[in-house]
Design an enzyme around this catalytic site. Structure first.
Site, PDB file in Angstrom:
ATOM      1  N   LYS A 203       0.840  -1.212   0.000  1.00 32.74           N
ATOM      2  CA  LYS A 203       0.000   0.000   0.000  1.00 32.74           C
ATOM      3  C   LYS A 203       0.872   1.258   0.000  1.00 32.74           C
ATOM      4  CE  LYS A 203      -3.193   2.998   0.434  1.00 32.74           C
ATOM      5  NZ  LYS A 203      -4.055   3.364  -0.698  1.00 32.74           N
ATOM      6  N   CYS A 257      -2.748  11.099   1.607  1.00 30.47           N
ATOM      7  CA  CYS A 257      -2.196   9.787   1.255  1.00 30.47           C
ATOM      8  C   CYS A 257      -0.820   9.929   0.649  1.00 30.47           C
ATOM      9  CB  CYS A 257      -3.126   9.094   0.259  1.00 30.47           C
ATOM     10  SG  CYS A 257      -4.829   9.344   0.610  1.00 30.47           S
TER      11      CYS A 257
END
Ligand code: SAJ
Length: 408
Positions: A203, A257
């Site tokens: 991720k 993010c």
């Protein structure tokens, strides 16, 4: 199929809960924010995303419930914030740890807790496993842990929830396959089962890869600017190569993010994450680079008062309402440091006052500015170039096709 308690009803948790409920699974959505829970129970969604309201209506029809309480069931999906501490670039896992503690207060033996929150590699080993064992639970018997990071793109979340492949990290293949089956209720793409540390790392690696590629485009724009070359034409032509895909320069990398996850690797692997650190520094330098361009344009056109400049766009990217880490806010902070106050700001997606001299009406915003700086390419501005053709324009997103537009 088991009843699922989705914990954390934010940008990720809410769409996930709605998708599960809309595909025949009994879901209870839990959030400690009573105002948010009340809003959902009153039949309203809490942010804008294409398709979210339709999914919400379908989930409500299927009987989804929203509450501030955790429920006793055998599957929990935790999507709570994982901020990072700017000072030491380390993850703050406290929200995840607290959620797992609350699960342990109510869960039956053998329950599964699925952590969707983005965590830096090793977080579950360092913070989650100890808190479970300290509470007398045996991992793999009393409670199973799974890490299922999401990768949906803000601005296209509902589509990507269904069509993006997923990663399921688990301690055992049996538990991994069981959770895979749950995600397969709404996910039509490949679902890969692996171990937890691999899932954590993939991720972060995905977002870091994108950050580095954006940094390349940004560094390229600085090089071309220094030598009066057209970076957009160079990227357009270079990308005709079958194995070249240069991304777009911009005013900086925002969002919670891509501007955050690479720091986990820099913090955890100092001395090894070199390209990663350089890319972060390049992207974080772009807001100041844009301020330099504004300054040059003001001088070139005899604009002396910064109040004659308007920043269009406060969100971190087009057609979303999220302002976290947005380049515009980074620019405003920088201008304040240099006491350059007075610049006007406007964003159709930002209803609350979050900055000085913020306008909520496009025409009012345009009235008293000579230079408009396009920081976010919302559909609104793309449909209204005719309303700014009498202004000087600095287009940091390369979306405006008017004559004489300045670019970064
Ligand atoms: N940006 C550029 N130039 C580009 C692309 C993006 O300057 O060519 C800027 C955007 O304006 C924005 C920032 O970068 O400020 C990030 O935007 P984004 O659209 O690239 O990504 P996010 O942050 O909205 O979503 C990312 C996605 N990750 C990847 O594409 C690898 C998404 O799939 C993730 O789920 C999400 O992070 C997340 O939550 O981790």
């Amino acid at each position: 199929m088991s009843k699922i308690n989705v914990v954390g009803l934010g940008y990720i948790g809410l769409p996930t809960a709605l998708a599960l409920a809309s595909h025949g699974i009994e879901v209870v959505g839990t959030d400690y924010n009573k105002g948010l829970v009340d809003t959902l129970n009153a039949g309203h969604t809490t942010f804008e995303e294409e398709g979210l309201d339709e999914l919400f209506a379908s989930a409500v029809k299927s009987g989804i419930r929203f509450t501030t309480e955790y429920i006793s069931t055998d599957i929990y999906i935790v999507s709570v914030p994982t901020p990072y501490e700017k000072a030491n670039k380390k993850i703050d896992a406290s929200y995840v740890v607290n959620a797992v503690k609350c699960v342990m207060d109510v869960c039956p033996k053998g329950a599964v807790v699925v952590i969707e929150s983005t965590v830096s590699p090793g977080t579950i080993d360092r913070f989650v496993r100890p808190v479970i064992e300290e509470n007398g639970f045996t991992i793999g018997e009393d409670l199973h842990i799974v890490h299922a990071p999401e990768r949906i793109l803000p601005g296209n979340m509902i589509y990507e929830l269904k069509h993006n492949s997923r990663t399921i990290g688990a301690d055992s293949r049996e538990i991994g396959e069981r959770i895979k089956e749950i995600y397969a209720s709404f996910c039509e793409a490949e679902i890969v089962v692996t171990d937890i540390r691999t899932a954590e790392m993939t991720k972060v690696v995905e977002n870091t890869f994108r950050d580095i590629n954006i940094a390349f485009a940004n560094e390229l724009t600085k090089i071309c600017r220094s030598d009066d070359m057209d970076v957009y034409e160079i990227i357009r032509i270079a990308n005709k190569h079958p194995r070249v895909n240069i991304l777009q320069p911009g005013p900086g990398v925002g969002g919670h993010c891509i501007s955050v996850d690479p720091w986990f690797l820099v913090g955890d692997y100092p001395g090894l994450a070199n390209i990663i650190l350089s890319a972060r520094k390049i992207n974080d330098s772009m807001p100041e680079f844009v301020l330099g361009r504004i300054n040059d344009i003001m001088k070139e056109n005899g604009i002396k008062d910064v109040s004659r400049v308007g920043l269009y766009g406060l969100t971190y990217k087009e057609d979303v309402d999220d302002v976290r880490e947005s380049p515009a806010l980074q620019m405003l902070e920088c201008m304040e440091r240099h006491l350059a106050r007075g610049v006007k700001v406007y964003d159709p997606y930002v209803k609350k006052d979050i900055a000085e001299n913020q306008y909520h009406d496009f025409e009012e915003f345009l009235k008293n500015i000579d230079l408009i700086v396009i920081l976010t390419a919302h559909q609104e501005i793309k449909e209204n170039f005719n309303r700014i053709e009498d202004k000087l324009i600095l287009d940091t997103r390369n979306v405006c096709d008017l004559e004489g537009v300045y670019r970064i």
